[in-house]
Design a protein around this motif. Structure first.
Motif, short mmCIF file in Angstrom:
data_model
loop_
_atom_site.label_atom_id
_atom_site.label_comp_id
_atom_site.label_asym_id
_atom_site.label_seq_id
_atom_site.Cartn_x
_atom_site.Cartn_y
_atom_site.Cartn_z
N UNK A 267 -21.20 10.81 -49.43
CA UNK A 267 -22.02 11.99 -49.63
C UNK A 267 -23.50 11.65 -49.49
N UNK A 268 -23.91 10.53 -50.10
CA UNK A 268 -25.32 10.16 -50.05
C UNK A 268 -25.76 9.76 -48.65
N UNK A 269 -24.88 9.18 -47.88
CA UNK A 269 -25.21 8.81 -46.50
C UNK A 269 -25.51 10.05 -45.66
N UNK A 270 -24.83 11.14 -45.93
CA UNK A 270 -25.02 12.36 -45.15
C UNK A 270 -26.15 13.22 -45.68
N UNK A 271 -26.44 13.12 -46.97
CA UNK A 271 -27.39 14.03 -47.58
C UNK A 271 -28.78 13.43 -47.79
N UNK A 272 -28.94 12.14 -47.56
CA UNK A 272 -30.24 11.51 -47.82
C UNK A 272 -30.60 10.53 -46.71
N UNK A 273 -31.86 10.13 -46.73
CA UNK A 273 -32.35 9.10 -45.81
C UNK A 273 -32.50 7.76 -46.51
#
Length: 305
Positions: free
Chosen positions: A226-232
């Motif tokens: 999730x964090x890979x897709x939602x953040x830089x």
């Protein structure tokens, strides 16, 4: 509650064992109950592939039908081995086939042997009597064994029902979901719900299909996706955010679970123009706050006009 049977225990033999460093017993299948009491040194013990730390002052119950394996530490390891069986004597006087000790009385895995001096004193007397030569000596040995076993029972008495124990494991699963970023170990989780590590691991796998560490790592991987897709955020930041202390270990676990590296996963699902990142951002804002989503939408419409 009426009890319609009695439990009968009989010691079949005992030994004092020493394993030096870099030596190890081959995996052994047991037909009877075994209790190991560590006297000196440290090592590792696996019971049906569930690992335990062997150390001074600790005992371990291995039930019939299990496979166990001992690996000594650098100083070697010394321990007593007590072999015994259990029968149920029915109300009519007949005896059932040998059975496993009910877990409400004594759970497999690590045992509490404190005060250790009392435990060892009784074991040493039993060891001195191991070569009984007549019926009377054997009878006295069995009486002393029963007294020692009663000591073990009293130090490890379980009053929880199976339902209570499963509820405790379920509570620990919720604890994992809420605290996955923190350092979590099987010993910590088992202690948290007051269950032995062996019993905790067995019930956890029955309830989830996975051993605890596998479950924790998979949960962390899902959060990382999730964090890979939602953040830089950089990879080492995401690794730390979801509870991995090492970026290298995070990459290895991620690739083993997902089939690609974290970087490849991010690139393949985002695309070159970052469309998916925009989609996730809009979806997250919409879920987090309808007002935030409306404001963002109006801002985008203003820029277009």
């Amino acid at each position: 509650m009426n009890i319609h049977y009695s439990m009968l225990f009989s010691m079949f033999g005992m030994d004092y064992c020493y394993l030096p460093f870099e030596s190890a017993d081959k995996p052994i299948i047991v037909n009877h109950h075994i209790i190991l009491i560590t006297v000196r040194g440290e090592g590792s013990l696996s019971i049906d592939e569930v690992p335990l730390n062997m150390k001074h002052g600790k005992g371990y119950l291995i039930p019939p039908g299990s496979v166990y394996h001992i690996r000594p530490g650098k100083e070697g390891i010394s321990y007593y081995l007590v072999l015994f069986g259990m029968l149920r004597l029915r109300e009519d006087g007949s005896a059932a086939a040998e059975e496993v000790i009910p877990e409400r009385i004594l759970c497999p895995g690590e045992l509490n042997c404190q005060p250790f001096s009392q435990c060892i004193d009784r074991l040493e007397i039993l060891y001195q009597m191991r070569n009984c030569r007549d019926e009377l000596e054997f009878f006295e040995q069995q009486i002393r064994f029963q007294e020692w076993l009663r000591f073990i029972f009293r130090q490890n008495g379980f009053v929880r029902t199976e339902r209570d124990t499963r509820q405790a494991v379920e509570a620990s699963i919720q604890h994992i979901k809420q605290n996955y970023q923190e350092s979590l170990t099987v010993d910590h989780l088992a202690t948290l719900v007051n269950i032995t590590r062996w019993q905790y691991t067995r019930l956890f796998k029955e309830m989830t299909g996975k051993v605890p560490l596998e479950y924790i790592n998979d949960f962390r991987i899902d959060r990382a996706k999730q964090q890979l897709l939602m953040s830089d955020d950089r990879l080492f930041e995401i690794a730390q955010n979801v509870g991995f202390n090492s970026e290298y270990y995070f990459n290895r676990r991620f690739k083993k679970s997902v089939g690609v590296s974290p970087g490849q996963y991010r690139r393949s699902y985002r695309g070159e123009k970052g469309y998916l990142r925009h989609f996730w951002r809009i979806s997250w804002l919409h879920l987090a706050s309808p007002l935030s989503y409306s404001a963002l939408k109006r801002s985008g419409e203003a820029r277009v006009s």
